[in-house]
Design an enzyme around this catalytic site. Structure first.
Site, mmCIF file in Angstrom:
data_model
loop_
_atom_site.group_PDB
_atom_site.id
_atom_site.type_symbol
_atom_site.label_atom_id
_atom_site.label_comp_id
_atom_site.label_asym_id
_atom_site.label_seq_id
_atom_site.Cartn_x
_atom_site.Cartn_y
_atom_site.Cartn_z
ATOM 1 N N GLU A 272 30.143 -4.774 -52.954
ATOM 2 C CA GLU A 272 30.741 -3.758 -53.830
ATOM 3 C C GLU A 272 30.711 -4.222 -55.279
ATOM 4 O O GLU A 272 30.399 -3.459 -56.195
ATOM 5 C CB GLU A 272 32.179 -3.484 -53.377
ATOM 6 C CG GLU A 272 32.642 -2.059 -53.558
ATOM 7 C CD GLU A 272 31.915 -1.066 -52.665
ATOM 8 O OE1 GLU A 272 31.708 0.066 -53.135
ATOM 9 O OE2 GLU A 272 31.540 -1.420 -51.530
ATOM 10 N N HIS B 299 30.943 -16.422 -49.551
ATOM 11 C CA HIS B 299 31.989 -17.193 -50.191
ATOM 12 C C HIS B 299 32.894 -17.800 -49.133
ATOM 13 O O HIS B 299 32.600 -17.755 -47.953
ATOM 14 C CB HIS B 299 32.784 -16.353 -51.191
ATOM 15 C CG HIS B 299 32.808 -14.887 -50.870
ATOM 16 N ND1 HIS B 299 33.610 -14.345 -49.910
ATOM 17 C CD2 HIS B 299 32.085 -13.859 -51.390
ATOM 18 C CE1 HIS B 299 33.407 -13.032 -49.846
ATOM 19 N NE2 HIS B 299 32.487 -12.715 -50.726
ATOM 20 N N TYR C 117 38.864 -15.294 -53.247
ATOM 21 C CA TYR C 117 38.589 -13.871 -53.038
ATOM 22 C C TYR C 117 39.004 -13.443 -51.632
ATOM 23 O O TYR C 117 38.730 -14.127 -50.651
ATOM 24 C CB TYR C 117 37.104 -13.593 -53.262
ATOM 25 C CG TYR C 117 36.779 -12.127 -53.326
ATOM 26 C CD1 TYR C 117 37.446 -11.292 -54.211
ATOM 27 C CD2 TYR C 117 35.800 -11.577 -52.505
ATOM 28 C CE1 TYR C 117 37.151 -9.941 -54.282
ATOM 29 C CE2 TYR C 117 35.490 -10.220 -52.576
ATOM 30 C CZ TYR C 117 36.170 -9.421 -53.460
ATOM 31 O OH TYR C 117 35.876 -8.084 -53.529
ATOM 32 N N ASP D 288 33.447 -8.534 -58.722
ATOM 33 C CA ASP D 288 33.757 -9.344 -57.539
ATOM 34 C C ASP D 288 32.507 -9.848 -56.805
ATOM 35 O O ASP D 288 31.449 -9.214 -56.843
ATOM 36 C CB ASP D 288 34.618 -8.526 -56.564
ATOM 37 C CG ASP D 288 36.043 -8.365 -57.059
ATOM 38 O OD1 ASP D 288 36.448 -9.134 -57.942
ATOM 39 O OD2 ASP D 288 36.750 -7.464 -56.573
ATOM 40 N N ARG E 143 38.288 -10.747 -49.725
ATOM 41 C CA ARG E 143 37.450 -9.959 -48.809
ATOM 42 C C ARG E 143 36.330 -10.851 -48.297
ATOM 43 O O ARG E 143 35.328 -11.048 -48.975
ATOM 44 C CB ARG E 143 36.902 -8.710 -49.495
ATOM 45 C CG ARG E 143 37.981 -7.686 -49.783
ATOM 46 C CD ARG E 143 37.426 -6.362 -50.300
ATOM 47 N NE ARG E 143 38.513 -5.419 -50.539
ATOM 48 C CZ ARG E 143 39.157 -5.301 -51.689
ATOM 49 N NH1 ARG E 143 38.818 -6.060 -52.714
ATOM 50 N NH2 ARG E 143 40.133 -4.423 -51.836
ATOM 51 N N ASP F 40 30.935 -9.735 -53.971
ATOM 52 C CA ASP F 40 30.551 -9.140 -52.687
ATOM 53 C C ASP F 40 29.619 -7.960 -52.958
ATOM 54 O O ASP F 40 29.229 -7.709 -54.095
ATOM 55 C CB ASP F 40 31.793 -8.701 -51.887
ATOM 56 C CG ASP F 40 32.677 -7.723 -52.648
ATOM 57 O OD1 ASP F 40 32.271 -7.262 -53.735
ATOM 58 O OD2 ASP F 40 33.779 -7.404 -52.161
ATOM 59 N N GLU G 66 36.322 -5.912 -63.121
ATOM 60 C CA GLU G 66 36.836 -4.632 -62.618
ATOM 61 C C GLU G 66 38.227 -4.284 -63.128
ATOM 62 O O GLU G 66 38.522 -3.124 -63.410
ATOM 63 C CB GLU G 66 36.924 -4.620 -61.076
ATOM 64 C CG GLU G 66 35.614 -4.644 -60.372
ATOM 65 C CD GLU G 66 35.335 -6.015 -59.826
ATOM 66 O OE1 GLU G 66 34.805 -6.097 -58.728
ATOM 67 O OE2 GLU G 66 35.656 -7.014 -60.499
#
Length: 704
Positions: free
Chosen positions: A105, A362, A317, A101, A319, A103, A28
């Site tokens: 998203e 995670h 990470y 990432d 989130r 997740d 990203e």
């Protein structure tokens, strides 16, 4: 002849090498790309998509409700050149890896990239890692997988649900109230929580109560005890008469020690950080707003240059709502703790149970390497990065340490049936508190045994009144949303931003206060869209999205189950919601341009003065708050409260630009008795205020 042949061979080899295709990796952000490329070496080229490359149109609903809620995606405006470059790179690449990432998203970004670049969804080209370290990245590339369509579906379902709510309710609010308003699944509940709390505060009736605190002596040693009750029973002191009744029974200075109770108490280490607990602690301990916490955490995750060691991702990470720690990280923490503090300080990697409903894709938020202590890398971090990294590092190390052990003492003393209780504690073994001290200081009591006599020094009766519940801060609102199962780690920061940007709430002393506009919108949504602000209903929706992610539910069914009753509410609102006219208030003075009366209007960023002769006259003025102090510099103007673009309060002269006086601290309207400069009011820890000289050579006592 031989020499020529050798030269030609070299040229051919060079040309051949230049044509060797590289593997293309798409992430990203440019910062993440830079860190990862260093780990992968020259056979890989790492580029950034700079977030999402496709999304729903902004100009329309972009959801085909009649055809299974099919989303209508378009390339995000302005990303045409980037997409063209990505296609070119992908065409020339040996293989394309999607490393966004780990997740929902990130999975959706990978899926959209696969669509744009015409990649096979059955190809194992999806790479995920929870931390950007050399080992984690290389391990991830050794075991790529297919794009997880269940994860993509869960993200898509959330996006479509939010679009259906926002793009259906917002136009109704525009027609019935004013343009620019919005509603959303999570933001509407956050707003309702803030308004419900405000209503509690307004309805609160203070109740009187009293306490009696005593100072006592055992020999030469002093200690404190608090009134408990009469004749062995707890007694509330509701008024002064109750206090006088107690005081009347105390005839002399001697009190008897009735009971001494000693216990050993253990306090377990805190769990490592999830996103919400990090946001809460960062707000409470280092004064970070939620958005700032996530921004700095992103920097630490994507990589910081550590001198000759190069770029490294410093945390996992950020989130997550998991408290799980990998066995490798537990083993590293065990070694660090044992080597630094001793074996008795390590809990030897005991397992942590996740909270109900946690997404365990995670780990918890932790340092990528526990051996990167805050002290060892401080010179490579800026002030904010160091503050947040220290918070994360301390919490993680503490979470892997043994419990703290306290010796506690409770002593009951009495005279003529009037009982006081003294409590004391002493740290016997500090355990995790060696790095994460969240305990009060030792409160030692003198040695006492049953039958001893202690002497009363002073007794202090004090009147109090019960206090209303406090308004929500960012930290307490996030905690409440999380406890109710509303939203997910990635939604909290944008939710709090949105309700402030729409001027539904404002921050007053770092606490959320609803505005008139917010109360109007909340009233309408509660009346016409009750499910939107029903915490149980919304929490159940989150659970269903989790089931989509786990592959146990179809996303179309989840959306349909929500939309069918919601569409009936929409029809009812269109028909029955009455138009609300937000009336302008008279300002009490005339326009200095055309002479018509000025009025107070409610705009996107709050209230402001405007000419009532609009649109013929466009005169507007900001509403300023006078503090009742003459300007200390020009002695003509008045000091007013102003705000920066970031909403920080400062003080200035109302004659600006003729007078350029400004101050972050509030002038008090008096001069310094030492040097004659102006005095200002400064906030101090504990909620107090101190009057000091603006030149720093004089101060007065703290005023609570």
């Amino acid at each position: 002849m031989v020499t020529k042949t050798t030269d030609n061979t070299k040229k051919k080899t060079t040309r051949k090498r230049s044509k060797v295709k590289k593997n293309l990796v798409i992430v990203e952000s440019p910062a993440k790309a830079k860190t990862i490329e260093k780990y992968l070496g020259r056979n890989y080229k790492v580029v950034a998509s700079v977030g999402h490359i496709r999304d729903l149109k902004k100009s329309s609903m972009s959801v085909d409700i009649e055809n299974d809620y099919t989303p209508e995606y378009i390339n995000i405006r302005g990303k045409g050149p980037l997409i063209k470059d990505l296609k070119k790179e992908a065409k020339n690449a040996k293989k394309v890896y999607l490393a966004s990432d780990p997740d929902r998203e990130g999975e959706a970004i990978a899926w959209h990239l696969a669509h744009i670049l015409d990649l096979d969804l059955n190809d194992e080209n999806r790479v995920v890692f929870n931390e950007i370290t050399k080992d984690a990245v290389k391990d991830a590339f050794n075991q790529p997988r297919k794009i997880n369509i269940d994860l993509v579906d869960a993200q898509q379902a959330r996006r479509i649900l939010d679009r259906l709510v926002g793009y259906s309710i917002s136009p109704i609010l525009w027609k019935k109230v004013k343009k620019g308003l919005s509603a959303g699944r999570v933001q509407s509940i956050a707003l309702k929580l803030i308004i419900d709390r405000e209503n509690e505060i307004n309805a609160f009736v203070p109740e009187e109560y009293w306490t009696i605190d005593g100072n006592f002596k055992k020999g030469a040693k002093k200690f404190q005890a608090a009134f408990y009750g009469i004749d062995g029973k707890k007694k509330k002191l509701d008024n002064n008469e109750d206090v006088m009744e107690v005081m009347a029974r105390i005839k002399d200075k001697d009190f008897n020690v009735d009971k001494v109770e000693k216990k050993e108490r253990r306090r377990n280490a805190p769990l490592p950080y999830t996103t919400s607990s990090l946001q809460q602690d960062a707000a409470n301990k280092i004064n970070f707003r939620t958005r700032k916490t996530m921004m700095v955490a992103q920097q630490l995750y994507e990589g910081i240059t550590l001198g000759t060691q190069g770029q490294q991702g410093l945390i996992t990470y950020m989130r997550t709502d998991s408290t799980r720690i990998s066995p490798v990280a537990q083993a590293a923490a065990d070694k660090y703790i044992t080597d630094t503090f001793g074996k008795e300080y390590s809990k030897h990697g005991s397992k942590v149970k996740n909270a109900s409903g946690a997404q365990d894709a995670h780990e918890a938020i932790r340092p990528s390497s526990v051996f990167n202590t805050p002290e060892s890398i401080a010179k490579y971090l800026n002030k904010d990065q160091l503050k947040l990294y220290t918070l994360i590092w301390n919490r993680f190390v503490a979470s892997q340490m043994s419990a703290a052990i306290f010796d506690t003492v409770k002593v009951n003393i009495s005279q003529n049936g009037v009982m006081f209780i003294a409590n004391g504690s002493q740290v016997k073994f500090n355990g995790y508190m060696a790095v994460y001290n969240d305990s009060d200081k030792n409160k030692m009591l003198p040695d006492m045994t049953e039958g001893d006599t202690v002497v009363k020094d002073t007794l202090k009766p004090e009147q109090h009144f019960t206090q209303p519940p406090a308004r929500y801060s960012e930290a307490t609102l996030i905690k409440t949303l999380e406890e109710n199962g509303i939203g997910r780690p990635s939604t909290y920061a944008p939710t709090l931003e949105t309700i402030q940007r729409r001027y539904y709430v404002k921050l007053n002393a770092k606490r959320f206060e609803p505005t008139e506009l917010g109360e109007i919108v909340n009233t309408l949504i509660v009346e016409f869209f009750p499910n939107i602000v029903n915490t149980k209903f919304t929490a159940e929706m989150e659970t269903q999205l989790d089931q989509v992610e786990a592959g146990r539910r179809e996303w179309v069914h989840v959306v349909d189950q929500f939309y069918k009753p919601f569409s009936l509410e929409l029809d009812n609102a269109e028909e029955k919601m009455e138009k609300i006219q937000i009336k302008d208030e008279p300002a009490g003075f005339d326009c200095d341009v055309c002479g018509h009366p000025m009025v107070i209007k409610l705009g996107k960023f709050g209230k402001f003065y405007a000419c009532s002769n609009f649109p013929d006259c466009h005169n507007t003025k900001a509403i300023v708050k006078e503090i009742g102090v003459t300007c200390p510099i020009c002695k003509e103007g008045h000091v007013i409260e102003r705000k920066t673009k970031k909403n920080r309060i400062f003080y200035g002269c109302d004659r600006y630009p003729e007078c350029e006086f400004t101050s972050w601290d509030k002038p008090v309207g008096r001069d310094c008795p030492k040097c004659g400069k102006y005095l200002v009011e400064k906030k101090v820890r504990g909620g107090g205020k101190q009057v000091v000289c603006s030149e720093g050579d004089y101060q007065e006592n703290v005023v609570k």
